[in-house]
Design a protein around this motif. Sequence first.
Motif, PDB file in Angstrom:
ATOM      1  N   THR A  80      -9.251  14.059  76.704  1.00 15.33           N
ATOM      2  CA  THR A  80     -10.111  15.212  76.434  1.00 15.33           C
ATOM      3  C   THR A  80     -10.353  15.366  74.934  1.00 15.33           C
ATOM      4  N   LEU A  81      -9.283  15.208  74.150  1.00 12.01           N
ATOM      5  CA  LEU A  81      -9.394  15.326  72.690  1.00 12.01           C
ATOM      6  C   LEU A  81     -10.322  14.257  72.122  1.00 12.01           C
ATOM      7  N   LEU A  82     -10.164  13.022  72.589  1.00 12.12           N
ATOM      8  CA  LEU A  82     -11.029  11.935  72.110  1.00 12.12           C
ATOM      9  C   LEU A  82     -12.489  12.238  72.410  1.00 12.12           C
ATOM     10  N   ASN A  83     -12.758  12.705  73.624  1.00 10.73           N
ATOM     11  CA  ASN A  83     -14.128  13.037  74.011  1.00 10.73           C
ATOM     12  C   ASN A  83     -14.707  14.157  73.146  1.00 10.73           C
ATOM     13  N   GLU A  84     -13.867  15.136  72.814  1.00 10.88           N
ATOM     14  CA  GLU A  84     -14.318  16.254  71.969  1.00 10.88           C
ATOM     15  C   GLU A  84     -14.687  15.791  70.565  1.00 10.88           C
ATOM     16  N   LEU A  85     -14.043  14.737  70.098  1.00 15.56           N
ATOM     17  CA  LEU A  85     -14.347  14.191  68.775  1.00 15.56           C
ATOM     18  C   LEU A  85     -15.610  13.327  68.803  1.00 15.56           C
ATOM     19  N   VAL A  86     -15.760  12.552  69.869  1.00 15.46           N
ATOM     20  CA  VAL A  86     -16.834  11.555  69.933  1.00 15.46           C
ATOM     21  C   VAL A  86     -18.187  12.136  70.368  1.00 15.46           C
ATOM     22  N   HIS A  87     -18.181  13.001  71.395  1.00 14.75           N
ATOM     23  CA  HIS A  87     -19.442  13.450  72.004  1.00 14.75           C
ATOM     24  C   HIS A  87     -20.421  14.118  71.029  1.00 14.75           C
ATOM     25  N   PRO A  88     -19.968  14.994  70.132  1.00  8.83           N
ATOM     26  CA  PRO A  88     -20.942  15.597  69.199  1.00  8.83           C
ATOM     27  C   PRO A  88     -21.639  14.562  68.321  1.00  8.83           C
ATOM     28  N   LYS A  89     -20.923  13.512  67.943  1.00  8.17           N
ATOM     29  CA  LYS A  89     -21.516  12.461  67.113  1.00  8.17           C
ATOM     30  C   LYS A  89     -22.540  11.649  67.911  1.00  8.17           C
ATOM     31  N   VAL A  90     -22.252  11.421  69.194  1.00 11.47           N
ATOM     32  CA  VAL A  90     -23.196  10.689  70.048  1.00 11.47           C
ATOM     33  C   VAL A  90     -24.452  11.534  70.272  1.00 11.47           C
ATOM     34  N   LYS A  91     -24.287  12.841  70.431  1.00 11.67           N
ATOM     35  CA  LYS A  91     -25.452  13.733  70.596  1.00 11.67           C
ATOM     36  C   LYS A  91     -26.368  13.663  69.382  1.00 11.67           C
ATOM     37  N   GLU A  92     -25.769  13.684  68.194  1.00  7.92           N
ATOM     38  CA  GLU A  92     -26.557  13.583  66.963  1.00  7.92           C
ATOM     39  C   GLU A  92     -27.329  12.260  66.929  1.00  7.92           C
ATOM     40  N   ALA A  93     -26.633  11.172  67.276  1.00  9.60           N
ATOM     41  CA  ALA A  93     -27.272   9.852  67.285  1.00  9.60           C
ATOM     42  C   ALA A  93     -28.397   9.791  68.315  1.00  9.60           C
ATOM     43  N   THR A  94     -28.203  10.467  69.454  1.00 10.59           N
ATOM     44  CA  THR A  94     -29.244  10.508  70.496  1.00 10.59           C
ATOM     45  C   THR A  94     -30.508  11.153  69.968  1.00 10.59           C
ATOM     46  N   GLU A  95     -30.357  12.301  69.315  1.00 13.22           N
ATOM     47  CA  GLU A  95     -31.522  13.030  68.805  1.00 13.22           C
ATOM     48  C   GLU A  95     -32.271  12.221  67.762  1.00 13.22           C
ATOM     49  N   GLU A  96     -31.526  11.550  66.889  1.00 11.06           N
ATOM     50  CA  GLU A  96     -32.160  10.711  65.862  1.00 11.06           C
ATOM     51  C   GLU A  96     -32.944   9.574  66.509  1.00 11.06           C
ATOM     52  N   TRP A  97     -32.359   8.974  67.545  1.00 10.37           N
ATOM     53  CA  TRP A  97     -33.006   7.863  68.255  1.00 10.37           C
ATOM     54  C   TRP A  97     -34.269   8.334  68.966  1.00 10.37           C
ATOM     55  N   ILE A  98     -34.190   9.493  69.634  1.00 14.85           N
ATOM     56  CA  ILE A  98     -35.339  10.021  70.376  1.00 14.85           C
ATOM     57  C   ILE A  98     -36.531  10.239  69.450  1.00 14.85           C
ATOM     58  N   GLN A  99     -36.269  10.722  68.247  1.00 13.82           N
ATOM     59  CA  GLN A  99     -37.346  10.994  67.284  1.00 13.82           C
ATOM     60  C   GLN A  99     -38.131   9.729  66.916  1.00 13.82           C
ATOM     61  N   MET A 100     -37.505   8.569  67.085  1.00  9.71           N
ATOM     62  CA  MET A 100     -38.152   7.302  66.702  1.00  9.71           C
ATOM     63  C   MET A 100     -38.920   6.648  67.849  1.00  9.71           C
ATOM     64  N   GLN A 101     -38.829   7.212  69.065  1.00  9.36           N
ATOM     65  CA  GLN A 101     -39.441   6.581  70.240  1.00  9.36           C
ATOM     66  C   GLN A 101     -40.889   7.022  70.444  1.00  9.36           C
ATOM     67  N   GLN A 102     -41.686   6.105  71.003  1.00  5.42           N
ATOM     68  CA  GLN A 102     -43.108   6.381  71.242  1.00  5.42           C
ATOM     69  C   GLN A 102     -43.478   6.347  72.726  1.00  5.42           C
ATOM     70  N   ALA A 103     -42.528   6.059  73.588  1.00  9.10           N
ATOM     71  CA  ALA A 103     -42.811   5.923  75.025  1.00  9.10           C
ATOM     72  C   ALA A 103     -43.086   7.283  75.669  1.00  9.10           C
ATOM     73  N   PRO A 104     -43.722   7.289  76.867  1.00  5.73           N
ATOM     74  CA  PRO A 104     -43.978   8.565  77.547  1.00  5.73           C
ATOM     75  C   PRO A 104     -42.690   9.284  77.939  1.00  5.73           C
ATOM     76  N   TYR A 105     -41.656   8.504  78.263  1.00  2.00           N
ATOM     77  CA  TYR A 105     -40.348   9.109  78.518  1.00  2.00           C
ATOM     78  C   TYR A 105     -39.248   8.151  78.090  1.00  2.00           C
ATOM     79  N   ILE A 106     -38.066   8.708  77.864  1.00  2.00           N
ATOM     80  CA  ILE A 106     -36.916   7.892  77.455  1.00  2.00           C
ATOM     81  C   ILE A 106     -35.772   8.128  78.443  1.00  2.00           C
ATOM     82  N   ILE A 107     -34.805   7.216  78.397  1.00  2.00           N
ATOM     83  CA  ILE A 107     -33.633   7.350  79.262  1.00  2.00           C
ATOM     84  C   ILE A 107     -32.368   7.290  78.415  1.00  2.00           C
ATOM     85  N   LYS A 108     -31.455   8.196  78.692  1.00  2.00           N
ATOM     86  CA  LYS A 108     -30.125   8.148  78.088  1.00  2.00           C
ATOM     87  C   LYS A 108     -29.122   7.842  79.195  1.00  2.00           C
ATOM     88  N   GLU A 109     -28.418   6.725  79.052  1.00  2.00           N
ATOM     89  CA  GLU A 109     -27.407   6.334  80.034  1.00  2.00           C
ATOM     90  C   GLU A 109     -26.039   6.706  79.495  1.00  2.00           C
TER      91      GLU A 109
END
Length: 201
Positions: free
Chosen positions: A81-110
């Motif tokens: 649980t502790l590891l997830n609490e440390l990692v997940h906020p950083k992955v969310k930030e990376a997701t948002e940065e990645w989404i901003q660079m996409q041009q497709a009609p929709y994107i997928i996050k796995e």
Amino acid sequence: MMLKVGITGGMGSGKSTVCNIFSLLGIPIFYADDEAKKLYDTNKDLKSSIIKHFGTSVYPHGVFDRKIMKTLILNDPQKLTLLNELVHPKVKEATEEWIQMQQAPYIIKEAALLIESDSYKQMNEIIFVDSPIELRMKRIMQRDQLDENQIKQLLDAQMSINEKKQYATQTIINDEKHLLIPQVLSLHHLFLTKCAELNTL
């Protein structure tokens, strides 16, 4: 406006296989678990937080060691649980940065922990990849070289499948009986239609 689709499911459900089909259709895929693996070594804040809570042993020679971390958290749900609490906020930030660079009609996050990490709240649609437990265990054994007891420990530490299903807006059945490609094509056309509707509002 870009439609954001999340894909999740239990370990061994075949999320990556489903994503590969969407990728062939030209849809960009953000693999949250792969991104997390990179962040362990590239994000200085995350690295220092992990060392602070788990010790330097998880970074032998300065590089994150997944096997050592897996040993530490396997029998300790609180550490997981502790590891997830440390990692997940950083992955969310990376997701948002990645989404901003996409041009497709929709994107997928796995993401295996799309629900647990609250990442599903970033998404417009949630696909749950459903697969029988026996088939999932067989795939995990072949993929990760783990024995049955180790797999059961990992599965027991995760949110129950029935609970995850409640968050899904769409379901793909991956049981080696139902064909995957027609299911993916059906959702692809649905999402394209929704994209068109969003952009006419």
